[in-house]
Scaffold this motif. Structure first.
Motif, PDB file in Angstrom:
ATOM      1  N   GLY A  42       0.841  -1.198   0.000  1.00 45.93           N
ATOM      2  CA  GLY A  42       0.000   0.000   0.000  1.00 45.93           C
ATOM      3  C   GLY A  42       0.868   1.238   0.000  1.00 45.93           C
ATOM      4  N   GLU A  43       0.258   2.379  -0.324  1.00 49.29           N
ATOM      5  CA  GLU A  43       1.028   3.623  -0.358  1.00 49.29           C
ATOM      6  C   GLU A  43       1.319   4.110   1.056  1.00 49.29           C
ATOM      7  OE1 GLU A  43      -2.484   6.794  -1.372  1.00 49.29           O
ATOM      8  OE2 GLU A  43      -1.977   5.331  -2.908  1.00 49.29           O
ATOM      9  N   SER A  44       2.216   5.084   1.171  1.00 48.95           N
ATOM     10  CA  SER A  44       2.605   5.610   2.473  1.00 48.95           C
ATOM     11  C   SER A  44       1.387   6.129   3.229  1.00 48.95           C
ATOM     12  CB  SER A  44       3.609   6.755   2.291  1.00 48.95           C
ATOM     13  OG  SER A  44       4.787   6.275   1.683  1.00 48.95           O
ATOM     14  N   GLY A  45       1.309   5.762   4.525  1.00 49.93           N
ATOM     15  CA  GLY A  45       0.212   6.235   5.373  1.00 49.93           C
ATOM     16  C   GLY A  45      -1.012   5.366   5.365  1.00 49.93           C
ATOM     17  N   CYS A  46      -0.947   4.185   4.691  1.00 47.19           N
ATOM     18  CA  CYS A  46      -2.141   3.340   4.627  1.00 47.19           C
ATOM     19  C   CYS A  46      -2.319   2.474   5.872  1.00 47.19           C
ATOM     20  CB  CYS A  46      -2.107   2.446   3.378  1.00 47.19           C
ATOM     21  SG  CYS A  46      -0.895   1.115   3.455  1.00 47.19           S
ATOM     22  N   GLY A  47      -1.296   2.396   6.728  1.00 42.51           N
ATOM     23  CA  GLY A  47      -1.422   1.643   7.973  1.00 42.51           C
ATOM     24  C   GLY A  47      -0.716   0.309   7.994  1.00 42.51           C
ATOM     25  N   LYS A  48       0.050   0.010   6.933  1.00 43.90           N
ATOM     26  CA  LYS A  48       0.684  -1.315   6.854  1.00 43.90           C
ATOM     27  C   LYS A  48       1.770  -1.514   7.916  1.00 43.90           C
ATOM     28  CE  LYS A  48       3.577   0.174   2.933  1.00 43.90           C
ATOM     29  NZ  LYS A  48       3.180   1.595   2.980  1.00 43.90           N
ATOM     30  N   SER A  49       2.603  -0.501   8.168  1.00 44.37           N
ATOM     31  CA  SER A  49       3.636  -0.609   9.201  1.00 44.37           C
ATOM     32  C   SER A  49       3.022  -0.678  10.595  1.00 44.37           C
ATOM     33  CB  SER A  49       4.608   0.568   9.132  1.00 44.37           C
ATOM     34  OG  SER A  49       5.382   0.511   7.946  1.00 44.37           O
ATOM     35  N   THR A  50       1.928   0.067  10.794  1.00 48.55           N
ATOM     36  CA  THR A  50       1.216   0.014  12.071  1.00 48.55           C
ATOM     37  C   THR A  50       0.682  -1.391  12.319  1.00 48.55           C
ATOM     38  OG1 THR A  50       0.566   2.334  11.832  1.00 48.55           O
ATOM     39  CG2 THR A  50      -0.674   1.024  13.415  1.00 48.55           C
ATOM     40  N   ALA A  51       0.163  -2.032  11.277  1.00 53.79           N
ATOM     41  CA  ALA A  51      -0.341  -3.409  11.407  1.00 53.79           C
ATOM     42  C   ALA A  51       0.776  -4.357  11.838  1.00 53.79           C
ATOM     43  CB  ALA A  51      -0.950  -3.867  10.083  1.00 53.79           C
ATOM     44  N   GLY A  52       1.960  -4.195  11.245  1.00 55.05           N
ATOM     45  CA  GLY A  52       3.100  -5.029  11.616  1.00 55.05           C
ATOM     46  C   GLY A  52       3.496  -4.857  13.072  1.00 55.05           C
ATOM     47  N   ARG A  53       3.483  -3.616  13.545  1.00 56.64           N
ATOM     48  CA  ARG A  53       3.842  -3.335  14.940  1.00 56.64           C
ATOM     49  C   ARG A  53       2.781  -3.837  15.920  1.00 56.64           C
ATOM     50  NH1 ARG A  53       6.935  -0.115  12.019  1.00 56.64           N
ATOM     51  NH2 ARG A  53       8.773   0.875  12.910  1.00 56.64           N
ATOM     52  N   LEU A  54       1.525  -3.833  15.495  1.00 57.28           N
ATOM     53  CA  LEU A  54       0.450  -4.370  16.338  1.00 57.28           C
ATOM     54  C   LEU A  54       0.612  -5.873  16.540  1.00 57.28           C
ATOM     55  CD1 LEU A  54      -2.632  -2.468  14.835  1.00 57.28           C
ATOM     56  CD2 LEU A  54      -1.623  -2.094  17.099  1.00 57.28           C
ATOM     57  N   ILE A  55       0.992  -6.572  15.473  1.00 57.53           N
ATOM     58  CA  ILE A  55       1.176  -8.017  15.554  1.00 57.53           C
ATOM     59  C   ILE A  55       2.274  -8.375  16.554  1.00 57.53           C
ATOM     60  CG2 ILE A  55       1.992 -10.041  14.231  1.00 57.53           C
ATOM     61  CD1 ILE A  55       0.530  -8.720  11.788  1.00 57.53           C
ATOM     62  N   LEU A  56       3.316  -7.544  16.610  1.00 55.08           N
ATOM     63  CA  LEU A  56       4.439  -7.782  17.516  1.00 55.08           C
ATOM     64  C   LEU A  56       4.209  -7.203  18.910  1.00 55.08           C
ATOM     65  CD1 LEU A  56       7.388  -7.019  15.085  1.00 55.08           C
ATOM     66  CD2 LEU A  56       6.614  -9.257  15.832  1.00 55.08           C
ATOM     67  N   ARG A  57       3.078  -6.541  19.096  1.00 52.14           N
ATOM     68  CA  ARG A  57       2.747  -5.862  20.355  1.00 52.14           C
ATOM     69  C   ARG A  57       3.731  -4.734  20.668  1.00 52.14           C
ATOM     70  NH1 ARG A  57      -0.177  -8.577  24.473  1.00 52.14           N
ATOM     71  NH2 ARG A  57       0.350  -6.772  25.759  1.00 52.14           N
ATOM     72  N   LEU A  58       4.317  -4.131  19.636  1.00 51.65           N
ATOM     73  CA  LEU A  58       5.086  -2.906  19.826  1.00 51.65           C
ATOM     74  C   LEU A  58       4.114  -1.737  19.986  1.00 51.65           C
ATOM     75  CD1 LEU A  58       7.920  -3.370  17.165  1.00 51.65           C
ATOM     76  CD2 LEU A  58       8.009  -3.853  19.608  1.00 51.65           C
ATOM     77  N   LEU A  59       2.904  -1.926  19.471  1.00 46.43           N
ATOM     78  CA  LEU A  59       1.781  -1.021  19.703  1.00 46.43           C
ATOM     79  C   LEU A  59       0.624  -1.861  20.226  1.00 46.43           C
ATOM     80  CD1 LEU A  59       1.753   1.136  16.423  1.00 46.43           C
ATOM     81  CD2 LEU A  59       2.443   1.924  18.695  1.00 46.43           C
ATOM     82  N   GLU A  60      -0.200  -1.275  21.064  1.00 45.63           N
ATOM     83  CA  GLU A  60      -1.365  -1.985  21.588  1.00 45.63           C
ATOM     84  C   GLU A  60      -2.567  -1.752  20.681  1.00 45.63           C
ATOM     85  OE1 GLU A  60      -1.349  -4.126  24.035  1.00 45.63           O
ATOM     86  OE2 GLU A  60       0.791  -3.771  24.422  1.00 45.63           O
TER      87      GLU A  60
END
Length: 318
Positions: A42-60
């Motif tokens: 996806g293009e920048s800002g679509c949330g793909k990196s956030t999804a990756g961090r959620l899976i690792l619990r780097l973000l709640e």
């Protein structure tokens, strides 16, 4: 049939802003089978990196469930989460800012081994393990006491890969691991990751905005737009028979290395919808050439239209 090692169900992440809640990841669902690679595009800002961090619990997560190897990651306590860290790792996008500039190559690679008490500090076994990891990722032994600023981007990213492999994980989130590298170095890193996957039986979530890169490494691809997955299919199927207008536009933008063959580029017009308190309807509708009235007031669901081919578009599913 290979079972899924990772299942993501109804995953959501909202951030509070002065104007309301920003829907960074909104009701995302997918699964990855053991030993396979899912490309998240996806293009920048679509949330793909956030999804990756959620899976690792780097973000709640705000809502949803993440199941890894049969265990619910979403509600894990600290002790369980510490054990999970051995099985799930991440390769960050920027190979320079993700490495501690005060630590040498050997100290960076050794750090997870020491933190998880796999090998004691200042032990001959520790140095042997560091050298083994350096050899796996193609780093020369002479670089063991070098610092990140003394190395080029390709070698820095190899350090990041070695660090991710140190705990012998089952699953790795690769967050745009080659986007900051030259094209020739990109190929080296991608080939290295594929070789390691075959040798060690790794499973990847490969996050990128580059479809030509993701085609090279992924078994299946999920296309993300403003927090939602709009199409998901096996790689060959997606490239041969993409169904969502946004996916078709992305594919049309891939450069063709030929002067003879011409490719019709699909140009997107209109404004990108705001991810803050989004209104009901397809989030791609303001930019879609085929948008209908229904697209602006009803949320399309991600529906399986062919075996393993899912799409969220009324043009296809109605």
């Amino acid at each position: 049939m290979t079972e899924a090692i990772l299942k993501v169900e109804g995953l959501k992440k909202y951030f509070d802003t002065p104007k309301g809640k920003l829907h960074a990841v909104d009701d995302v669902n997918f699964e990855i089978k053991k030993g396979e690679t899912l490309g998240l595009v996806g293009e920048s800002g679509c949330g793909k990196s956030t999804a990756g961090r959620l899976i690792l619990r780097l973000l709640e997560a705000t809502d949803g469930n993440i199941t890894f190897d049969g265990k619910n990651v979403t509600n894990m306590q600290k002790k369980e989460l510490a054990k999970l860290r051995r099985d799930v790792q991440i390769i960050f996008q920027d190979p320079f800012s993700s490495l501690n500039p005060r630590l040498s190559v050997s100290e960076i690679i050794a750090e997870p081994l020491i933190v998880h008490k796999i090998v004691e500090n200042k032990n001959s076994k520790l140095e042997k393990e560091v050298l083994r990891l350096m050899d796996i990722v193609g780093l020369a032994e002479r670089l063991i006491n070098s610092y990140p600023h003394e190395l080029d981007g390709g070698r820095r990213q190899r350090i990041g890969i070695a660090r991710a492999l140190a705990l012998r994980p089952k699953f790795i989130v690769a967050d745009e691991p080659v986007s900051a590298l030259d094209v020739s170095i990109q190929a080296q890193i991608l080939n290295l990751m594929q070789d390691l996957q075959e040798e060690l039986g790794l499973t990847y979530l490969f996050i990128t905005h580059d479809l030509s890169v993701v085609k090279h490494i992924s078994d299946s691809i999920a296309v993300m737009y403003l927090g939602k997955i709009i199409e998901k299919a096996p790689t060959n199927e997606l490239f041969k028979n993409s169904l969502h207008p946004y996916t078709q536009a992305l594919l049309s933008a891939i450069p063709v290395p030929s002067l003879k063959s011409k490719k019709d580029r699909i140009l997107l017009k209109g404004e990108i919808s705001s991810p803050i308190e989004p209104k009901p309807g397809c989030r791609f509708a303001p930019r879609c050439n085929y948008a209908m009235e229904k697209c602006f007031n009803t949320d399309p669901k991600l529906i399986e239209v062919k075996p393993d081919h899912f799409v969220s578009c009324f043009l296809v599913t109605d």
